[in-house]
Design a protein around this motif. Structure first.
Motif, PDB file in Angstrom:
ATOM      1  N   GLU A  58      -5.845  -2.928  -3.585  1.00  0.00           N
ATOM      2  CA  GLU A  58      -6.953  -2.182  -2.826  1.00  0.00           C
ATOM      3  C   GLU A  58      -7.232  -2.619  -1.627  1.00  0.00           C
ATOM      4  O   GLU A  58      -7.471  -1.622  -0.482  1.00  0.00           O
ATOM      5  CB  GLU A  58      -8.071  -2.357  -3.661  1.00  0.00           C
ATOM      6  CG  GLU A  58      -7.968  -1.659  -5.168  1.00  0.00           C
ATOM      7  CD  GLU A  58      -9.076  -2.078  -5.749  1.00  0.00           C
ATOM      8  OE1 GLU A  58      -9.961  -2.822  -5.499  1.00  0.00           O
ATOM      9  OE2 GLU A  58      -9.218  -1.415  -6.930  1.00  0.00           O
ATOM     10  N   CYS A  59      -7.177  -3.777  -1.198  1.00  0.00           N
ATOM     11  CA  CYS A  59      -7.188  -4.318   0.202  1.00  0.00           C
ATOM     12  C   CYS A  59      -6.387  -3.885   1.224  1.00  0.00           C
ATOM     13  O   CYS A  59      -6.698  -3.139   2.270  1.00  0.00           O
ATOM     14  CB  CYS A  59      -7.243  -5.950   0.390  1.00  0.00           C
ATOM     15  SG  CYS A  59      -8.445  -6.626  -0.521  1.00  0.00           S
ATOM     16  N   VAL A  60      -5.071  -3.806   0.900  1.00  0.00           N
ATOM     17  CA  VAL A  60      -4.068  -3.302   1.618  1.00  0.00           C
ATOM     18  C   VAL A  60      -4.066  -1.809   1.967  1.00  0.00           C
ATOM     19  O   VAL A  60      -3.751  -1.226   3.036  1.00  0.00           O
ATOM     20  CB  VAL A  60      -2.727  -3.577   1.576  1.00  0.00           C
ATOM     21  CG1 VAL A  60      -2.369  -5.449   2.033  1.00  0.00           C
ATOM     22  CG2 VAL A  60      -2.097  -3.419   0.283  1.00  0.00           C
ATOM     23  N   GLU A  61      -4.474  -1.152   0.820  1.00  0.00           N
ATOM     24  CA  GLU A  61      -4.656   0.410   1.012  1.00  0.00           C
ATOM     25  C   GLU A  61      -5.661   0.774   1.869  1.00  0.00           C
ATOM     26  O   GLU A  61      -5.601   2.045   2.590  1.00  0.00           O
ATOM     27  CB  GLU A  61      -4.882   0.787  -0.450  1.00  0.00           C
ATOM     28  CG  GLU A  61      -4.732   2.383  -0.557  1.00  0.00           C
ATOM     29  CD  GLU A  61      -3.418   2.727  -0.428  1.00  0.00           C
ATOM     30  OE1 GLU A  61      -3.124   3.836   0.025  1.00  0.00           O
ATOM     31  OE2 GLU A  61      -2.277   2.033  -0.837  1.00  0.00           O
ATOM     32  N   LEU A  62      -6.653  -0.015   2.316  1.00  0.00           N
ATOM     33  CA  LEU A  62      -7.737   0.324   3.427  1.00  0.00           C
ATOM     34  C   LEU A  62      -7.108   0.454   4.705  1.00  0.00           C
ATOM     35  O   LEU A  62      -7.563   1.234   5.406  1.00  0.00           O
ATOM     36  CB  LEU A  62      -8.527  -0.872   3.475  1.00  0.00           C
ATOM     37  CG  LEU A  62      -9.611  -0.995   2.365  1.00  0.00           C
ATOM     38  CD1 LEU A  62     -10.468  -2.486   2.321  1.00  0.00           C
ATOM     39  CD2 LEU A  62     -10.577   0.115   1.899  1.00  0.00           C
ATOM     40  N   LEU A  63      -5.683   0.012   4.694  1.00  0.00           N
ATOM     41  CA  LEU A  63      -5.247   0.353   6.286  1.00  0.00           C
ATOM     42  C   LEU A  63      -4.408   1.699   6.214  1.00  0.00           C
ATOM     43  O   LEU A  63      -4.367   2.042   7.247  1.00  0.00           O
ATOM     44  CB  LEU A  63      -4.021  -0.863   6.478  1.00  0.00           C
ATOM     45  CG  LEU A  63      -4.346  -2.252   6.306  1.00  0.00           C
ATOM     46  CD1 LEU A  63      -3.108  -3.130   6.532  1.00  0.00           C
ATOM     47  CD2 LEU A  63      -5.302  -2.699   7.363  1.00  0.00           C
ATOM     48  N   CYS A  64      -4.648   2.333   5.196  1.00  0.00           N
ATOM     49  CA  CYS A  64      -4.014   3.755   5.119  1.00  0.00           C
ATOM     50  C   CYS A  64      -5.178   4.841   5.088  1.00  0.00           C
ATOM     51  O   CYS A  64      -4.946   5.971   5.186  1.00  0.00           O
ATOM     52  CB  CYS A  64      -3.122   3.715   3.881  1.00  0.00           C
ATOM     53  SG  CYS A  64      -1.593   2.554   3.772  1.00  0.00           S
ATOM     54  N   ASP A  65      -6.374   4.201   4.774  1.00  0.00           N
ATOM     55  CA  ASP A  65      -7.572   4.997   4.712  1.00  0.00           C
ATOM     56  C   ASP A  65      -7.969   5.591   6.047  1.00  0.00           C
ATOM     57  O   ASP A  65      -8.285   4.860   6.858  1.00  0.00           O
ATOM     58  CB  ASP A  65      -8.594   4.414   3.719  1.00  0.00           C
ATOM     59  CG  ASP A  65      -9.853   5.435   3.350  1.00  0.00           C
ATOM     60  OD1 ASP A  65      -9.955   6.359   4.151  1.00  0.00           O
ATOM     61  OD2 ASP A  65     -10.369   4.813   2.908  1.00  0.00           O
ATOM     62  N   GLY A  66      -7.993   6.970   6.254  1.00  0.00           N
ATOM     63  CA  GLY A  66      -8.346   7.455   7.448  1.00  0.00           C
ATOM     64  C   GLY A  66      -9.769   7.139   7.847  1.00  0.00           C
ATOM     65  O   GLY A  66     -10.303   6.649   9.242  1.00  0.00           O
ATOM     66  N   ASN A  69       0.814  -1.131  -0.043  1.00  0.00           N
ATOM     67  CA  ASN A  69       0.036   0.129   0.071  1.00  0.00           C
ATOM     68  C   ASN A  69       0.658   1.292  -0.063  1.00  0.00           C
ATOM     69  O   ASN A  69       2.022   1.098   0.052  1.00  0.00           O
ATOM     70  CB  ASN A  69      -1.039  -0.091   1.290  1.00  0.00           C
ATOM     71  CG  ASN A  69      -0.274  -0.243   2.597  1.00  0.00           C
ATOM     72  OD1 ASN A  69       0.797   0.256   2.644  1.00  0.00           O
ATOM     73  ND2 ASN A  69      -1.139  -0.596   3.635  1.00  0.00           N
ATOM     74  N   SER A  70       0.203   2.348   0.186  1.00  0.00           N
ATOM     75  CA  SER A  70       1.087   3.605   0.006  1.00  0.00           C
ATOM     76  C   SER A  70       2.093   3.688   0.961  1.00  0.00           C
ATOM     77  O   SER A  70       3.052   4.440   0.948  1.00  0.00           O
ATOM     78  CB  SER A  70       0.090   4.875  -0.218  1.00  0.00           C
ATOM     79  OG  SER A  70      -0.725   4.807   0.789  1.00  0.00           O
TER      80      SER A  70
END
Length: 353
Positions: free
Chosen positions: A333-341, A240-241
């Motif tokens: 997209e799944c791991v990016e959810l961990l960066c989404d506030g 993710n990012s």
């Protein structure tokens, strides 16, 4: 200065044997710094070899010899550093014992002392697995010059009974406390573990050559090869990012992604980790709990079981590194959810009375 015995030569501070005895070349360390002691060791080995070669007697080998051979032959193992740690700890208890004299009762004091030191049953069973493995090799694989096994039969070493330690995921607030007292390289490794779910040794051994470009995109993933994966199954590691920003800071510095002055880090569970854990009042948190936290945070964001299994590298029929671009995009997209506030998961411990 006293003249040394033929067949002995000094390397550094230690005397070594380089001699042919009864047609057999003997090259090994005596482990001795003093010439007199080295000569006594050489005389003993000459006597043993002559008994073997001339009279057919089998030399009794010690566990120390077996451990040394294990380290030499299995130095390529992913877990070799941990195996060496185990062998060092057990050596005062059985190192000088001959293989034939080792059995379950021989290890009773070792087990009692480890338990008294707070070592869990799980860790003790991993220790016993290494000891068991060395003894099995002595019986099943290693042979002397006459083709006889080092050990007739490997002893039965029963598993250690005890309460299995449960996963200890950490909250975001605990995460912040934990990394506050860490050096920067360990902060980055900890956060990378929380965003990828990789194990300690997978992170320490991650190399830039493991990075692969996703066809038709500017995105990259890392490949954990089957040689380094715990379950011997190759898998991809989508970033993710947050994880990508971490590794980009290290790009071009070393062959290893995470390093200390260019050198590979042996483990995350080092003195700095333990000091930070104590300062944060999180002494019960292990490095592996970062992986548990990753999995539970994914579940908290609504990621499906199948996707979680893929991201954690759990072996099942559908897991493969030959993903389509659509599948890889889905995992990113799944791991990016961990960066989404908006979806930043907070874990709560619920105690049932």
């Amino acid at each position: 200065m006293a003249k040394s015995t033929p067949g002995l030569r000094k390397k550094g501070e230690i005397w070594h044997i380089d001699k042919t005895i009864a047609g057999r070349k003997l090259r090994e360390s005596t482990g001795e710094k003093e010439l007199d002691a080295a000569e006594r060791y050489l005389a003993m080995r000459v006597h043993e070899i002559r008994k073997e070669s001339i009279y057919g007697e089998r030399r009794e080998r010690t566990f120390d010899e077996a451990a040394a051979r294990f380290i030499e032959e299995y130095g390529h193992k992913r877990s070799i550093e941990r195996d060496i740690d185990t062998l060092k700890v057990v050596m005062p208890y059985i190192g000088e014992s001959t293989l034939q004299k080792i059995h379950s009762a021989t290890l009773d004091r070792f087990i009692r002392d480890r338990k008294a030191a707070g070592i869990s049953a799980g860790t003790l069973n991993r220790d016993m697995a290494i000891i068991r493995r060395v003894l099995k090799l002595c019986a099943a694989m290693w042979r002397d010059e006459q083709g006889r096994p080092w050990l007739n039969t490997a002893p039965l070493l029963p598993p250690i009974q005890g309460t299995k330690r449960k996963p200890r995921p950490i909250s975001v607030a605990e995460q912040d406390r934990l990394i506050k007292g860490m050096p920067q390289y360990l902060v980055d490794m900890t956060l990378f573990a929380l965003h990828t779910g990789l194990r300690d040794q997978e992170i320490c051994g991650l190399q830039w050559k493991d990075e692969k470009e996703i066809s038709g995109t500017s995105e990259t993933v890392f490949i954990i090869t089957e040689e380094r994966a715990k379950n011997d199954h190759e898998r991809i590691v989508p970033l993710n990012s947050a994880a990508r920003a971490i590794v980009n800071r290290y790009r071009g510095q070393s062959e290893f992604v995470f390093h200390l002055k260019g050198n590979r880090l042996e483990r995350m569970n080092n003195r700095a980790w333990r000091k930070a854990r104590t300062s944060a009042n999180l002494v019960d948190v292990r490095v592996h709990d970062l992986r548990h936290t990753f999995g539970m945070r994914l579940r908290a964001t609504g990621v499906s079981l199948e996707d979680r299994e893929d991201l954690l590298g759990h072996h099942s029929g559908h897991i493969t590194t030959h993903y389509s671009k659509v599948e890889i995009t889905r995992l990113i997209e799944c791991v990016e959810l961990l960066c989404d506030g908006k979806h930043r998961p907070e874990l709560t411990l619920v105690k049932v009375a």
